[in-house]
Design a protein around this motif. Structure first.
Motif, PDB file in Angstrom:
ATOM      1  N   LYS A 156       3.154  -6.615   2.760  1.00  0.00           N
ATOM      2  CA  LYS A 156       2.297  -5.468   2.629  1.00  0.00           C
ATOM      3  C   LYS A 156       0.907  -5.637   3.020  1.00  0.00           C
ATOM      4  O   LYS A 156       0.164  -4.938   3.712  1.00  0.00           O
ATOM      5  CB  LYS A 156       2.441  -4.968   1.224  1.00  0.00           C
ATOM      6  CG  LYS A 156       3.625  -3.980   0.923  1.00  0.00           C
ATOM      7  CD  LYS A 156       3.796  -3.632  -0.476  1.00  0.00           C
ATOM      8  CE  LYS A 156       4.680  -2.773  -0.802  1.00  0.00           C
ATOM      9  NZ  LYS A 156       5.027  -2.254  -1.948  1.00  0.00           N
ATOM     10  N   GLU A 157       0.403  -6.631   2.341  1.00  0.00           N
ATOM     11  CA  GLU A 157      -1.108  -7.320   2.770  1.00  0.00           C
ATOM     12  C   GLU A 157      -1.375  -7.569   4.193  1.00  0.00           C
ATOM     13  O   GLU A 157      -2.422  -6.951   4.568  1.00  0.00           O
ATOM     14  CB  GLU A 157      -1.571  -8.375   1.728  1.00  0.00           C
ATOM     15  CG  GLU A 157      -1.711  -7.927   0.332  1.00  0.00           C
ATOM     16  CD  GLU A 157      -2.086  -9.220  -0.350  1.00  0.00           C
ATOM     17  OE1 GLU A 157      -2.199 -10.206  -0.098  1.00  0.00           O
ATOM     18  OE2 GLU A 157      -2.185  -9.003  -1.667  1.00  0.00           O
ATOM     19  N   TRP A 192      -2.141  -0.613   9.427  1.00  0.00           N
ATOM     20  CA  TRP A 192      -0.956   0.064   9.655  1.00  0.00           C
ATOM     21  C   TRP A 192      -0.425   0.629   8.533  1.00  0.00           C
ATOM     22  O   TRP A 192      -0.643  -0.273   7.378  1.00  0.00           O
ATOM     23  CB  TRP A 192       0.170  -0.781  10.514  1.00  0.00           C
ATOM     24  CG  TRP A 192      -0.328  -1.284  11.820  1.00  0.00           C
ATOM     25  CD1 TRP A 192      -1.026  -0.840  12.905  1.00  0.00           C
ATOM     26  CD2 TRP A 192       0.046  -2.788  12.359  1.00  0.00           C
ATOM     27  NE1 TRP A 192      -1.281  -1.597  13.824  1.00  0.00           N
ATOM     28  CE2 TRP A 192      -0.663  -2.727  13.570  1.00  0.00           C
ATOM     29  CE3 TRP A 192       0.898  -3.689  11.662  1.00  0.00           C
ATOM     30  CZ2 TRP A 192      -0.406  -3.674  14.459  1.00  0.00           C
ATOM     31  CZ3 TRP A 192       0.981  -4.757  12.633  1.00  0.00           C
ATOM     32  CH2 TRP A 192       0.254  -4.976  14.074  1.00  0.00           C
ATOM     33  N   ALA A 193       0.113   1.523   8.566  1.00  0.00           N
ATOM     34  CA  ALA A 193       0.538   2.401   7.106  1.00  0.00           C
ATOM     35  C   ALA A 193       2.117   2.619   7.334  1.00  0.00           C
ATOM     36  O   ALA A 193       2.334   3.567   7.233  1.00  0.00           O
ATOM     37  CB  ALA A 193      -0.090   3.700   7.040  1.00  0.00           C
ATOM     38  N   LYS A 210      -1.117  -4.385   6.172  1.00  0.00           N
ATOM     39  CA  LYS A 210      -2.162  -3.511   5.674  1.00  0.00           C
ATOM     40  C   LYS A 210      -3.616  -3.844   6.538  1.00  0.00           C
ATOM     41  O   LYS A 210      -4.613  -3.061   6.873  1.00  0.00           O
ATOM     42  CB  LYS A 210      -2.469  -3.234   4.260  1.00  0.00           C
ATOM     43  CG  LYS A 210      -3.278  -2.243   3.995  1.00  0.00           C
ATOM     44  CD  LYS A 210      -3.400  -2.379   2.250  1.00  0.00           C
ATOM     45  CE  LYS A 210      -4.474  -1.176   1.816  1.00  0.00           C
ATOM     46  NZ  LYS A 210      -4.559  -1.190   0.460  1.00  0.00           N
ATOM     47  N   LYS A 211      -3.697  -5.361   6.524  1.00  0.00           N
ATOM     48  CA  LYS A 211      -4.964  -5.788   7.010  1.00  0.00           C
ATOM     49  C   LYS A 211      -5.096  -5.165   8.522  1.00  0.00           C
ATOM     50  O   LYS A 211      -6.290  -5.295   8.976  1.00  0.00           O
ATOM     51  CB  LYS A 211      -4.959  -7.230   6.960  1.00  0.00           C
ATOM     52  CG  LYS A 211      -5.350  -7.892   5.597  1.00  0.00           C
ATOM     53  CD  LYS A 211      -5.003  -9.469   5.574  1.00  0.00           C
ATOM     54  CE  LYS A 211      -5.275 -10.151   4.363  1.00  0.00           C
ATOM     55  NZ  LYS A 211      -5.320 -11.692   4.576  1.00  0.00           N
ATOM     56  N   LYS A 214       5.609   1.837   5.130  1.00  0.00           N
ATOM     57  CA  LYS A 214       6.196   1.643   4.164  1.00  0.00           C
ATOM     58  C   LYS A 214       7.000   0.379   3.976  1.00  0.00           C
ATOM     59  O   LYS A 214       7.812   0.194   4.519  1.00  0.00           O
ATOM     60  CB  LYS A 214       7.201   2.786   3.638  1.00  0.00           C
ATOM     61  CG  LYS A 214       7.643   2.599   2.110  1.00  0.00           C
ATOM     62  CD  LYS A 214       8.403   3.904   1.897  1.00  0.00           C
ATOM     63  CE  LYS A 214       9.073   3.591   0.660  1.00  0.00           C
ATOM     64  NZ  LYS A 214       9.937   4.646   0.253  1.00  0.00           N
TER      65      LYS A 214
END
Length: 191
Positions: free
Chosen positions: A141-142, A149-150, A145-146, A152
């Motif tokens: 996730k991290e 990008w979104a 996210k860096k 799930k």
């Protein structure tokens, strides 16, 4: 008889392939290095201080890399063929599947049996029951996210739960950066 092709990371059977070939590659590099060292001794009246000695020691580097690679893959196994076939039957045309996903963070070596990129979701199946689901999910996730990008990210430990998530994945939204995500996930995998 057809010659078996080299598997690429993310393909089914990659772990077993690496576990089979890496020791042979270590042996190959060591034998080449020893051969060059021996040739240098013969050509230089058994003097160790020669160019062949330096060249032979350079073969230690790729041998060490292959040995480390073997050590990384040693604790893991490729998933059973029946599980792969079930994943293949459930995946849809636009989905991308990675098998035998071994990747590293600065703290830990992680293993997911299967990763599926389905629309707006990345769904992973934990490879070993003793591994921490939370650590792997947090790391993915991290790192995703860096990059802004979104997606799930869902990592599960049970096959039933994985197939349930795969079946209910929202495939309507396929992001334009999907190819970048796939390249990124491929780059995470240990070679």
């Amino acid at each position: 008889m057809a010659r078996k092709q080299k598997l690429k990371k993310g393909e089914y059977g990659y772990i077993d392939f690496k576990r089979r070939t890496q020791p042979l590659m270590v042996l190959f590099y060591i034998l080449i290095g020893l051969g060059i060292f021996g040739l240098g001794l013969l050509l230089n009246k058994f003097e160790k201080a020669n160019l062949f000695t330096i060249i032979s020691f350079l073969f230690v580097l790729p041998a060490a890399k292959k040995l480390v690679n073997f050590i990384v893959f040693a604790p893991f196994r490729t998933i059973p063929l029946q599980l792969k076939q079930k994943v293949d039957t459930m995946k849809q045309k636009e989905d991308t599947i990675f098998y035998d996903a071994v990747f590293t963070s600065p703290e830990k070596i992680m293993f997911l049996s299967v990763i599926c990129v389905a629309g707006n979701e990345v769904i992973g199946l934990l490879g070993r029951k003793k591994d921490s689901l939370d650590i792997i999910e947090k790391y993915l996730k991290e790192s995703i996210k860096k990059r802004g990008w979104a997606y799930k990210i869902t990592i599960v430990s049970q096959e039933k739960e994985f197939f349930k998530k795969l079946q209910s994945a929202d495939r309507k939204l396929i992001r334009e950066e999907k190819e970048e995500l796939l390249d990124y996930l491929t780059s995470l995998l240990v070679e």
